[in-house]
Scaffold this motif. Structure first.
Motif, short mmCIF file in Angstrom:
data_model
loop_
_atom_site.label_atom_id
_atom_site.label_comp_id
_atom_site.label_asym_id
_atom_site.label_seq_id
_atom_site.Cartn_x
_atom_site.Cartn_y
_atom_site.Cartn_z
N THR A 246 53.92 43.49 -37.00
CA THR A 246 52.46 43.56 -36.94
C THR A 246 51.92 44.29 -38.16
OG1 THR A 246 52.49 43.54 -34.53
CG2 THR A 246 50.50 44.36 -35.57
N CYS A 247 52.57 45.39 -38.54
CA CYS A 247 52.15 46.13 -39.73
C CYS A 247 52.25 45.28 -40.99
CB CYS A 247 52.99 47.39 -39.88
SG CYS A 247 52.68 48.63 -38.61
N VAL A 248 53.33 44.48 -41.10
CA VAL A 248 53.48 43.61 -42.27
C VAL A 248 52.38 42.55 -42.30
CG1 VAL A 248 54.97 41.84 -43.30
CG2 VAL A 248 55.95 44.00 -42.53
N SER A 249 51.97 42.09 -41.15
CA SER A 249 50.95 41.03 -41.10
C SER A 249 49.54 41.55 -41.40
CB SER A 249 50.97 40.38 -39.73
OG SER A 249 50.52 41.28 -38.73
N LEU A 250 49.33 42.86 -41.37
CA LEU A 250 47.99 43.42 -41.63
C LEU A 250 47.66 43.34 -43.12
CD1 LEU A 250 48.03 46.62 -39.37
CD2 LEU A 250 46.77 44.51 -38.97
N SER A 251 46.38 43.19 -43.43
CA SER A 251 45.88 43.22 -44.81
C SER A 251 44.50 43.87 -44.79
CB SER A 251 45.78 41.80 -45.38
OG SER A 251 44.79 41.05 -44.71
N VAL A 252 43.94 44.02 -46.00
CA VAL A 252 42.62 44.67 -46.07
C VAL A 252 41.55 43.82 -45.42
CG1 VAL A 252 43.18 46.01 -48.14
CG2 VAL A 252 42.29 43.68 -48.39
N ASN A 253 41.87 42.55 -45.23
CA ASN A 253 40.89 41.65 -44.61
C ASN A 253 41.06 41.54 -43.10
OD1 ASN A 253 39.77 40.97 -47.16
ND2 ASN A 253 41.47 39.50 -47.51
N SER A 254 42.07 42.25 -42.57
CA SER A 254 42.30 42.18 -41.13
C SER A 254 41.13 42.84 -40.40
CB SER A 254 43.60 42.90 -40.76
OG SER A 254 44.69 42.25 -41.37
N PRO A 255 40.70 42.26 -39.27
CA PRO A 255 39.50 42.78 -38.59
C PRO A 255 39.75 44.07 -37.81
CG PRO A 255 40.41 40.95 -37.35
CD PRO A 255 41.22 41.05 -38.63
N ASN A 256 41.00 44.41 -37.55
CA ASN A 256 41.27 45.52 -36.65
C ASN A 256 41.78 46.75 -37.37
OD1 ASN A 256 43.56 44.18 -37.38
ND2 ASN A 256 44.62 44.46 -35.41
N HIS B 78 52.58 47.04 -52.03
CA HIS B 78 53.70 46.13 -52.20
C HIS B 78 55.01 46.81 -51.84
CE1 HIS B 78 56.24 42.98 -53.89
NE2 HIS B 78 56.89 43.94 -54.60
N ASP B 79 55.15 48.05 -52.38
CA ASP B 79 56.39 48.78 -52.07
C ASP B 79 56.53 49.04 -50.57
OD1 ASP B 79 57.03 48.81 -54.74
OD2 ASP B 79 56.30 50.86 -55.11
N ASN B 80 55.44 49.44 -49.94
CA ASN B 80 55.51 49.73 -48.50
C ASN B 80 55.73 48.46 -47.67
OD1 ASN B 80 55.29 52.56 -48.51
ND2 ASN B 80 53.10 52.40 -48.94
N ARG B 81 55.15 47.36 -48.15
CA ARG B 81 55.42 46.09 -47.47
C ARG B 81 56.91 45.74 -47.59
NH1 ARG B 81 52.20 41.95 -45.79
NH2 ARG B 81 50.38 43.00 -46.65
N THR B 82 57.43 45.98 -48.80
CA THR B 82 58.86 45.73 -49.01
C THR B 82 59.70 46.65 -48.12
OG1 THR B 82 58.44 45.08 -51.30
CG2 THR B 82 60.71 45.69 -50.72
N ARG B 83 59.29 47.93 -48.07
CA ARG B 83 60.01 48.87 -47.22
C ARG B 83 59.94 48.44 -45.75
NH1 ARG B 83 57.26 52.68 -50.69
NH2 ARG B 83 58.74 53.65 -52.15
N LEU B 84 58.77 47.98 -45.33
CA LEU B 84 58.63 47.50 -43.94
C LEU B 84 59.55 46.31 -43.68
CD1 LEU B 84 54.78 47.80 -43.31
CD2 LEU B 84 56.58 49.03 -42.08
N ASN B 85 59.58 45.39 -44.66
CA ASN B 85 60.45 44.22 -44.51
C ASN B 85 61.93 44.63 -44.47
OD1 ASN B 85 58.56 42.11 -44.33
ND2 ASN B 85 58.22 42.17 -46.54
#
Length: 430
Positions: free
Chosen positions: A188-198, A58-65
């Motif tokens: 692109t990094c923000v859009s990634l999640s643990v369910n992302s295929p790549n 969450h923090d890193n997502r916030t930092r990315l945003n």
């Protein structure tokens, strides 16, 4: 008889058996306790790591945003700076083209001034004079050359400034493209999640890439590019003002010099017209004097012929009377009278011949001076034609090219023309 079979091998005592049983039970309880402890610790660890991972993500997502917002702010600032730079480049280019047109426009006045100087080289004799017109024309050439030099310098400065603006724009554009790529990567990094295929393991992902910079350096880089572009735009704006001022000043100086040159032309033309009027008046009076002198010479010649016939008559009478016979050859009053008449006629003829010679000399002098007057009239007429032609040529400086119609060539061609007897006599005497 039956035989009892005995199992071969070591045999344990009962205490050993009890001891083994108790040991197994004790070990089982200890292993269960240890397992329970581990399970509890694992649960605690799972809870802690799950929370930590969740908050870290969450923090890193916030930092990315936040980073995306920061990069986007710089991208928008660079967008505006790029737009302003493009506007300044276009404006400076237009001003440079205006300076080039002004520089090109100076060719016509220079050609006209040189044409006037060249035309005036066709003046003849005493009219080849270094007058105010020539001074103004030379000054006009100097003014045009100085104006062209100033304009050429401004064109060169504008070209150099455009190169600097293009260089600054290239650096801005390079930085802007980097920001765009960074935004795309971070989004692109923000859009990634643990369910992302790549998603996958990467080799040494925590390494520090070559060429990495600190946030301060990153911010300073974009700030430098922006400050540089703004400084070049400020310099370009000042240069545009200087170019506009130079164009206006050179136009004003050239216009003032054009007015001065044409004033000198009109003044010189007026002087030539007055000189021509004076010469024509002198020519008229001289021609009248020549006519009167020729008439008087004709009368002198006629009187001289009459006196010669009178002298011949007196000579004949005296000669005839010499043939009187004897005493009749007397020196009587008739003889004295005829002798006095001969002497008187000889004196009169001598005086008439002397006066006739003086009259001829005076007539020759009149003809020579008339030739000089008429020659000077030709010089002045030629100079007047040349200056009028120059003044007409200078109309190109004020009349649009599509409306300019040169006046008819007023040069008089005298080739193969028959000269009058008077002119022929003048040429012979010259």
């Amino acid at each position: 008889m039956a035989t009892l079979s005995v199992k071969p091998g070591q045999r344990f005592t009962l205490p050993d058996w009890y001891t083994d049983r108790d040991l197994i039970s004790t070990n089982a309880e200890r292993q269960r306790s240890a397992s329970h402890q581990i399970r509890q610790e694992a649960r605690i660890l799972r809870n802690e790591t799950n929370n930590q991972t969740k908050w870290d993500e969450h923090d890193n997502r916030t930092r990315l945003n936040e980073r995306i917002d920061g990069v986007n702010q710089w991208k928008e600032a660079l967008d505006k700076c790029l737009t302003d730079t493009d506007v300044e480049i276009n404006t400076l280019t237009q001003m440079k083209e205006a300076a080039e047109r002004a520089l090109q426009a100076k060719n016509l006045p220079l050609d006209v001034a040189i044409e006037c100087l060249t035309l005036r080289e066709s003046r003849r004799a005493i009219d080849v004079v270094k007058d105010p017109v020539e001074d103004e024309l030379h000054k006009e050439v100097e003014v045009i050359d100085a104006a062209k030099k100033d304009l050429q310098q401004k064109v060169s400065e504008a070209f150099e400034q455009l190169c600097l603006l293009q260089e600054a724009r290239h650096q801005l554009n390079f930085d802007h493209r980097g920001k765009m790529e960074a935004l795309e990567i971070d989004r692109t990094c923000v859009s990634l999640s643990v369910n992302s295929p790549n998603i996958s393991y990467k080799v040494n992902p925590t390494r520090v890439p070559v060429g990495s910079v600190t946030p301060e350096q990153w911010d300073q880089y974009s700030q430098y590019n922006k400050d540089r572009a703004e400084a070049e735009m400020k310099a370009a704006a000042e240069l545009r003002e200087a170019i506009a001022l130079t164009i206006a000043q050179t136009d004003n100086e050239l216009e003032a010099q054009r007015v001065a040159s044409e004033f000198a032309f009109r003044k010189r033309i007026h002087e030539l017209e007055r000189a021509l009027d004076e010469l024509r008046w002198q020519e008229k009076n001289t021609l009248e004097e020549i006519a009167e002198m020729e008439e008087d010479i004709r009368r002198l010649e006629e009187d001289l012929r009459k006196k010669i016939w009178n002298l011949k008559l007196a000579h004949t009478r005296l000669e005839t009377r010499t043939y009187r016979p004897n005493v009749e050859l007397c020196r009587d009053q008739a003889q004295h009278g005829l002798t006095d008449e001969v002497h008187q006629l000889e004196g009169t003829i001598a005086a008439l011949k002397q006066k006739l010679a003086q009259s001829q000399d005076a007539l020759d002098a009149l003809y020579k001076h008339l030739y000089r007057i008429q020659t000077d009239i030709g010089y002045k007429t030629n100079s007047l034609i040349l200056d009028n032609k120059c003044l007409d040529s200078r109309r190109k400086l004020t009349v649009p090219a599509e409306k300019f119609v040169p006046e008819v060539d007023t040069f008089n061609r005298t080739t193969n023309r028959t000269l009058s007897p008077l002119k022929s006599r003048q040429l012979e005497l010259a």
